[in-house]
Design an enzyme around this catalytic site. Sequence first.
Site, short mmCIF file in Angstrom:
data_model
loop_
_atom_site.label_atom_id
_atom_site.label_comp_id
_atom_site.label_asym_id
_atom_site.label_seq_id
_atom_site.Cartn_x
_atom_site.Cartn_y
_atom_site.Cartn_z
N GLU A 74 22.92 61.67 38.47
CA GLU A 74 23.83 60.78 37.74
C GLU A 74 23.02 59.55 37.38
OE1 GLU A 74 25.85 58.31 36.45
OE2 GLU A 74 26.90 57.92 38.33
N LEU A 75 22.56 59.47 36.12
CA LEU A 75 21.53 58.48 35.76
C LEU A 75 22.09 57.40 34.82
CD1 LEU A 75 18.65 61.10 35.44
CD2 LEU A 75 19.41 59.85 37.47
N CYS A 99 27.25 52.19 35.30
CA CYS A 99 26.52 53.15 34.46
C CYS A 99 27.31 53.53 33.21
CB CYS A 99 26.14 54.39 35.27
SG CYS A 99 27.54 55.15 36.08
N GLU A 138 18.68 50.42 28.96
CA GLU A 138 19.99 50.13 29.57
C GLU A 138 20.00 48.70 30.10
OE1 GLU A 138 20.83 52.29 33.20
OE2 GLU A 138 22.97 52.22 32.80
#
Length: 476
Positions: A250-251, A284, A381
């Site tokens: 889960e990035l 995220c 990000e």
Amino acid sequence: MTSYPSLHMIIDGERVSGGGRRTFDVVNPATGEAIGALPLAEAGDLDRALEVAAEGFRIWRKSTPQERAAVLQGAARLLLERQEDLARVATMEEGKPLDETRIEVMMVVGLFNFYAGEVFRLYGRELVRPAGQRSTVRHEPVGPVAAFAPWNFPLGNPGRKLGAPSAAGCSVILKSAEETPASALGILQALLDAGLPKQVAQAVFGVPDEVSRHLLGSPVIRKLSFTGSTVVGKHLAKLAADNMLRTTMELGGHGPVLVFDDVDVDHVLDVAVAGKYRNAGQVCVSPTRFIVQEDVFARFRDGFAERAQKVKVGDGLVEGTQMGPMANKRRPEAMDRLIGNAKDKGATLGAGGSRIGNQGFFFQPTVLSEVPLEADIMHEEPFGPVALINPYKGEDEMIAEANRLEYGLAGYAWTNDAKRQRRLADAIETGMVGINSHMIAAADAPFGGVKWSGHGAEDGPEGVLACMITKTVHEG
Ligand code: NAD
């Protein structure tokens, strides 16, 4: 009044600390001051945890659904009783407001209760065969899991990492972020207090690369579950490949939000601004790139900036705070770099843009608009309280921008045109899509990304099945 607890690892049910081990200072991000000393694992600690995890798997793989459900429901009840203490400790470590950490406890309670039901539905299937023959497909637990959880959901992430293996009949060694250890220990303790055998779930902390190399290099471990940045995720996936481990990754993300000109702009702004500054943007699935149709662009940009300036920033322990500090020293440094670079490339600063005060890691809710695609922040990000707002002509151009990056975690779209809603749900290349909603996580729904945002899912039936293998048995 909750005080910050003393810190330890949990190996074979024992609290492990001291003994000349190295330590890591846990810091309250609202003050910048150390609040605890966390013991770090040495190789011997990790070997012991691995031995115990192998035994834990032998025990728990034979458990009945009733036993697993009782543990998960019991832990959920204990978490509810302990909600306020857990929330306070999580806020002390991570900084986010108490309202958010209280919700995090409820998220884990909901997940454990969902899994308590799901354990009864892990059946396989029987295939049609000639008389006298039989072929069955079964789900079996994959084996001991090495799970790595980050600091941004100090309670929710460990809840996911511990809940799924416990439901599936696996054992698990959790290494949660060193920045937020007490929250992770609180979740694990609730499971142990509810009757989970001590060999089944353990918690270690350490130098991340040392721990991951040691655990993933061991033949005991059969699965890697990681939440964190894409860079670290790729590194761990390579380590996992050497032992052909199952992986759930889960990035990172770079959430696109498409806003069309047929919406109630004020309503979208209320939802989007709250979503953007939740946990100071360190989420995220945070909405990040606002891709706004040109007719409503100026109104949207100005309304966003106006609302951003009104967000109450402060110590998360103070009731009424809407946005806490950033979680660690690295985050405001990253904000300075990314915002500075965007301004140099020609972006317009509509609100914020600077640190607040010189105590702790506070940063202003920030709005950048007309941000050139060459700016670093348009492909890296940001993981911080920054909204990027740019104008686009129409649907095709907006979809192209949404799908431009290698990230594919969460995408959002706002439009009242029903046919367009369906087209967008099809076209947006992310693991989760919110149409006229920013609520995209639920205990019963798979949560995970595509492309560089990873693979596999947590939550939902998929979360448990990710900790299981299939075995096909043919009987002649
Ligand atoms: P980082 O990439 O160094 O660490 C992210 C997480 O991975 C941390 O919890 C860390 O302890 C862990 N980690 C790092 N190296 C590891 C290793 N070799 N083995 C095992 N675990 C390891 O970055 P950071 O400064 O903590 O966070 C910054 C970036 O991480 C953010 O920009 C964001 O992209 C990403 N992040 C993502 C999430 C998410 O929910 N997907 C959560 C936290 C951080």
